[in-house]
Enzyme design. Sequence first.
Site, short mmCIF file in Angstrom:
data_model
loop_
_atom_site.label_atom_id
_atom_site.label_comp_id
_atom_site.label_asym_id
_atom_site.label_seq_id
_atom_site.Cartn_x
_atom_site.Cartn_y
_atom_site.Cartn_z
N GLU A 246 83.58 -68.09 11.83
CA GLU A 246 82.24 -67.50 11.72
C GLU A 246 82.40 -66.04 12.09
O GLU A 246 82.52 -65.70 13.28
CB GLU A 246 81.26 -68.19 12.68
N CYS A 280 75.07 -61.26 14.29
CA CYS A 280 75.91 -61.21 13.08
C CYS A 280 75.06 -61.21 11.82
O CYS A 280 75.50 -60.74 10.78
CB CYS A 280 76.87 -62.38 13.07
N GLU A 378 79.85 -52.93 10.11
CA GLU A 378 78.87 -53.59 10.98
C GLU A 378 78.54 -52.66 12.17
O GLU A 378 79.45 -52.19 12.85
CB GLU A 378 79.50 -54.89 11.49
P1 NAP Z 1 85.39 -60.41 19.15
O1 NAP Z 1 85.80 -59.17 19.79
O2 NAP Z 1 86.04 -60.79 17.86
O3 NAP Z 1 85.58 -61.57 20.23
C1 NAP Z 1 85.20 -62.89 19.96
C2 NAP Z 1 86.02 -63.82 20.84
O4 NAP Z 1 87.38 -63.69 20.45
C3 NAP Z 1 85.95 -63.47 22.32
O5 NAP Z 1 85.99 -64.66 23.08
C4 NAP Z 1 87.22 -62.67 22.52
O6 NAP Z 1 87.72 -62.69 23.84
C5 NAP Z 1 88.16 -63.43 21.60
N1 NAP Z 1 89.36 -62.70 21.24
C6 NAP Z 1 89.53 -61.37 21.12
N2 NAP Z 1 90.82 -61.09 20.81
C7 NAP Z 1 91.48 -62.28 20.75
C8 NAP Z 1 92.82 -62.66 20.50
N3 NAP Z 1 93.75 -61.77 20.26
N4 NAP Z 1 93.12 -63.98 20.53
C9 NAP Z 1 92.18 -64.90 20.79
N5 NAP Z 1 90.90 -64.60 21.06
C10 NAP Z 1 90.54 -63.30 21.01
O7 NAP Z 1 83.81 -60.43 18.84
P2 NAP Z 1 82.64 -60.11 19.85
O8 NAP Z 1 82.57 -58.65 20.06
O9 NAP Z 1 82.70 -61.00 21.05
O10 NAP Z 1 81.38 -60.61 19.00
C11 NAP Z 1 80.79 -59.85 18.04
C12 NAP Z 1 81.29 -60.22 16.65
O11 NAP Z 1 81.04 -61.61 16.43
C13 NAP Z 1 80.54 -59.50 15.55
O12 NAP Z 1 81.44 -59.10 14.54
C14 NAP Z 1 79.59 -60.57 15.02
O13 NAP Z 1 79.18 -60.36 13.69
C15 NAP Z 1 80.41 -61.80 15.17
N6 NAP Z 1 79.57 -62.99 15.21
C16 NAP Z 1 79.57 -63.83 14.12
C17 NAP Z 1 78.75 -64.95 14.11
C18 NAP Z 1 78.73 -65.88 12.92
O14 NAP Z 1 78.18 -66.97 13.07
N7 NAP Z 1 79.28 -65.52 11.78
C19 NAP Z 1 77.93 -65.22 15.21
C20 NAP Z 1 77.95 -64.37 16.30
C21 NAP Z 1 78.78 -63.25 16.28
P3 NAP Z 1 87.42 -61.48 24.87
O15 NAP Z 1 85.94 -61.39 24.96
O16 NAP Z 1 88.06 -61.96 26.10
O17 NAP Z 1 88.04 -60.26 24.26
#
Ligand code: NAP
Length: 474
Positions: A246, A280, A378
């Site tokens: 997602e 998102c 985004e």
């Molecule tokens: P993110 O930076 O991609 O992080 C998401 C999760 O992934 C966090 O738990 C993060 O951990 C983890 N993560 C980061 N690097 C990783 C790695 N190398 N290996 C494993 N896990 C890793 O996203 P975010 O800033 O938290 O959330 C915002 C994004 O989520 C936006 O792009 C939004 O559009 C998207 N989103 C999508 C949906 C959907 O349903 N399509 C819903 C909600 C949000 P840490 O926090 O510890 O870095």
Amino acid sequence: MDKLIYVNGIWTGEHLEKIKVSNPATGECIGTVPNGGRKETREAIDAAYKAFPEWSKLTAYERSAYLEKLYDLMIEAIEPLAEMMTLEMGKPLAESRGEVQYAASFIKWYAEEGKRVYGRTIPSHVNHKRMIVTKQPVGVVGAITPWNFPAAMITRKLGPALAAGCTFVVKPADETPLTAIMLAELCERAGIPKGVINVITGKAAPIGEELLTNPRVNKITFTGSTEVGKLLLKQGADQVKNMSMELGGHAPILILDDADIDKAVNNTLLAKFRNGGQTCICGNRIYVEAGIHDEFVERFVRAASKLKVGNGMKEGIDIGPVINRQGYEKIDRHVQNALKQGAKCVLGGSGIVEGDTYFYNPTILTNVKPGMIIMNEETFGPIAPIQKVNSEEEAIKFANQTPYGLAAYVYTENYAKGIRIAEKLNYGIVGWNDGVPSAAQSPFGGMKQSGIGREGGTEGIESYLETKYITVGL
Ligand code: NAP
């Protein structure tokens, strides 16, 4: 508030280094969680692996009873859960309360849906065979979740996974681990057996590596950015991991000449500014047809100018802080780039930085052009860029010109036109005269680089099931 990780039904990790969790509205430290790594993740996976045979053997009705209990406990705990979310990530308290109910709705809905996991029999082409299709749980699930919906992004996975008979290891976002831990506390109180759900906090890379490379994990379900999603897909490729993604969005909002302006203004206000624009599916770019453009802009600015920015714990606040400095800088970069290229700021246009806290005023830009960064990346902030378009066809062309395909919105009172446009938009979700489309019973997810698979609805439980074809020779 110092919390521990939850592994095999035990609160543990006292000996580990602590990671601070801060309130983005004040910069204050509100608690700590352990910095778990590969070892703790492996222990959690082992616990989930050991718990799987018993949990998957329960009837769907027995698992449903646990989920119903969890639902009741979540509803009882609306206030503490909501306060925790507002403290951790800043959304206004009223929105946090709404998120708890939304998060709990996935538990409730899948408590029922688990009872309807049907197989089928297939008529055979020969007399001496019988053909049967059954469904079985995939096994141990590794979940990685974002900060913007600290409870719902977990329960949207947890509900169907547990209902299907899977066991679960979750790594919540760095910014919002405390809500995840509160959910695990409720799972414990609901009597969910040890090892069925495990929560690991700590640095993303080592936890992610263990989840992606440990052969005991049968499925990865990720919600987060497209960038991290691509990395995980690569990491999981060696084992051909079953993965649901997602990912990010860049939702277009199409407002056509025959729109009901009240509906367009009120729904766009929600689709754009809810959660401070950090969702998102939030509208990232608005295309308004020429005949209605000036009136829409005037009424939208009037409505958005009433939104109050501040600490989400205070009464009357509509937009909380931006999650962190990087988030703030990205928003400001998008705004400055647009202004430099000729956009006109008709509301807001600036942020408020105090110490380590970052807020951005609701901002509306007009005279926006397709090449501006904001129309392509985004933003994740309360910025509404508006581009004037001359026709329905032009609006659809611009809307589809992006690698994202999560949500799109269209405003028209002409039903033939609405259907035509909804069908042409290359998006997994189309909100037609509706700015808040998601619900537990509906499939949520994106096309193109916005993801793989769907969460919610009947599709949402399929992600946690394997299809098995049994052919019987007589
Ligand atoms: P993110 O930076 O991609 O992080 C998401 C999760 O992934 C966090 O738990 C993060 O951990 C983890 N993560 C980061 N690097 C990783 C790695 N190398 N290996 C494993 N896990 C890793 O996203 P975010 O800033 O938290 O959330 C915002 C994004 O989520 C936006 O792009 C939004 O559009 C998207 N989103 C999508 C949906 C959907 O349903 N399509 C819903 C909600 C949000 P840490 O926090 O510890 O870095």
